[in-house]
Design a protein around this motif. Structure first.
Motif, PDB file in Angstrom:
ATOM      1  N   CYS A  25       4.958 -37.168  30.167  1.00 33.72           N
ATOM      2  CA  CYS A  25       4.072 -38.159  30.770  1.00 33.72           C
ATOM      3  C   CYS A  25       4.000 -39.392  29.886  1.00 33.72           C
ATOM      4  O   CYS A  25       4.558 -39.404  28.787  1.00 33.72           O
ATOM      5  N   TRP A  26       3.293 -40.395  30.303  1.00 34.89           N
ATOM      6  CA  TRP A  26       3.046 -41.643  29.594  1.00 34.89           C
ATOM      7  C   TRP A  26       4.331 -42.239  29.032  1.00 34.89           C
ATOM      8  O   TRP A  26       4.547 -42.329  27.829  1.00 34.89           O
ATOM      9  N   ASN A  27       5.203 -42.649  29.950  1.00 34.90           N
ATOM     10  CA  ASN A  27       6.487 -43.262  29.612  1.00 34.90           C
ATOM     11  C   ASN A  27       7.332 -42.381  28.691  1.00 34.90           C
ATOM     12  O   ASN A  27       7.957 -42.859  27.749  1.00 34.90           O
ATOM     13  N   LEU A  28       7.276 -41.099  28.927  1.00 32.73           N
ATOM     14  CA  LEU A  28       8.034 -40.079  28.191  1.00 32.73           C
ATOM     15  C   LEU A  28       7.623 -39.954  26.720  1.00 32.73           C
ATOM     16  O   LEU A  28       8.340 -39.380  25.917  1.00 32.73           O
ATOM     17  N   HIS A  29       6.459 -40.479  26.343  1.00 29.06           N
ATOM     18  CA  HIS A  29       5.970 -40.344  24.973  1.00 29.06           C
ATOM     19  C   HIS A  29       4.959 -39.214  24.831  1.00 29.06           C
ATOM     20  O   HIS A  29       4.602 -38.845  23.723  1.00 29.06           O
ATOM     21  N   GLY A  30       4.463 -38.683  25.935  1.00 29.27           N
ATOM     22  CA  GLY A  30       3.462 -37.625  25.875  1.00 29.27           C
ATOM     23  C   GLY A  30       3.927 -36.359  26.572  1.00 29.27           C
ATOM     24  O   GLY A  30       4.975 -36.330  27.215  1.00 29.27           O
ATOM     25  N   ARG A  31       3.130 -35.316  26.427  1.00 29.79           N
ATOM     26  CA  ARG A  31       3.429 -34.030  27.063  1.00 29.79           C
ATOM     27  C   ARG A  31       2.178 -33.501  27.743  1.00 29.79           C
ATOM     28  O   ARG A  31       1.075 -33.639  27.224  1.00 29.79           O
ATOM     29  N   CYS A  32       2.350 -32.881  28.894  1.00 25.37           N
ATOM     30  CA  CYS A  32       1.231 -32.300  29.645  1.00 25.37           C
ATOM     31  C   CYS A  32       0.916 -30.918  29.073  1.00 25.37           C
ATOM     32  O   CYS A  32       1.764 -30.033  29.081  1.00 25.37           O
ATOM     33  N   ARG A  33      -0.310 -30.767  28.572  1.00 21.30           N
ATOM     34  CA  ARG A  33      -0.722 -29.505  27.966  1.00 21.30           C
ATOM     35  C   ARG A  33      -2.175 -29.221  28.304  1.00 21.30           C
ATOM     36  O   ARG A  33      -2.923 -30.101  28.684  1.00 21.30           O
ATOM     37  N   THR A  47      -0.547 -34.905  36.755  1.00 20.72           N
ATOM     38  CA  THR A  47      -0.753 -34.529  38.152  1.00 20.72           C
ATOM     39  C   THR A  47      -1.040 -33.047  38.319  1.00 20.72           C
ATOM     40  O   THR A  47      -1.589 -32.646  39.338  1.00 20.72           O
ATOM     41  N   ASN A  48      -0.703 -32.232  37.321  1.00 23.45           N
ATOM     42  CA  ASN A  48      -0.950 -30.791  37.408  1.00 23.45           C
ATOM     43  C   ASN A  48      -2.264 -30.407  36.728  1.00 23.45           C
ATOM     44  O   ASN A  48      -2.438 -29.287  36.298  1.00 23.45           O
ATOM     45  N   SER A  49      -3.190 -31.352  36.606  1.00 21.14           N
ATOM     46  CA  SER A  49      -4.539 -31.196  36.049  1.00 21.14           C
ATOM     47  C   SER A  49      -4.542 -30.793  34.576  1.00 21.14           C
ATOM     48  O   SER A  49      -5.493 -30.217  34.091  1.00 21.14           O
ATOM     49  N   LYS A  50      -3.467 -31.084  33.867  1.00 18.39           N
ATOM     50  CA  LYS A  50      -3.420 -30.876  32.424  1.00 18.39           C
ATOM     51  C   LYS A  50      -3.628 -32.229  31.746  1.00 18.39           C
ATOM     52  O   LYS A  50      -3.542 -33.279  32.365  1.00 18.39           O
TER      53      LYS A  50
END
Length: 67
Positions: A25-33, A47-50
């Motif tokens: 996420c965030w222009n490929l600088h972040g990760r959904c966790r 979008t997956n509520s993480k």
């Protein structure tokens, strides 16, 4: 038939548990966790509520309002 169902169930489970499959996420600088690491901050939500966990150097700087 039982072997086929067992095989399908195993493949389905393994496809959900593959390591390194975190969404970017965030222009490929972040990760959904579900929980961010110590040196990361939450800036937006995925979008997956993480939480989108981003290192502070990649977050935009807040500009003071100028009139």
């Amino acid at each position: 038939m039982k072997l086929l169902l067992l095989t399908l169930a195993t493949l389905l489970l393994l496809s959900q548990l593959t390591p390194g499959g975190t969404q970017r996420c965030w222009n490929l600088h972040g990760r959904c966790r579900h929980k961010c690491f110590r040196k990361e901050r939450v800036y937006v939500y995925c979008t997956n509520s993480k939480m989108c966990c981003v290192k502070p150097k990649y977050q935009p700087k807040e500009k003071p309002w100028s009139f």
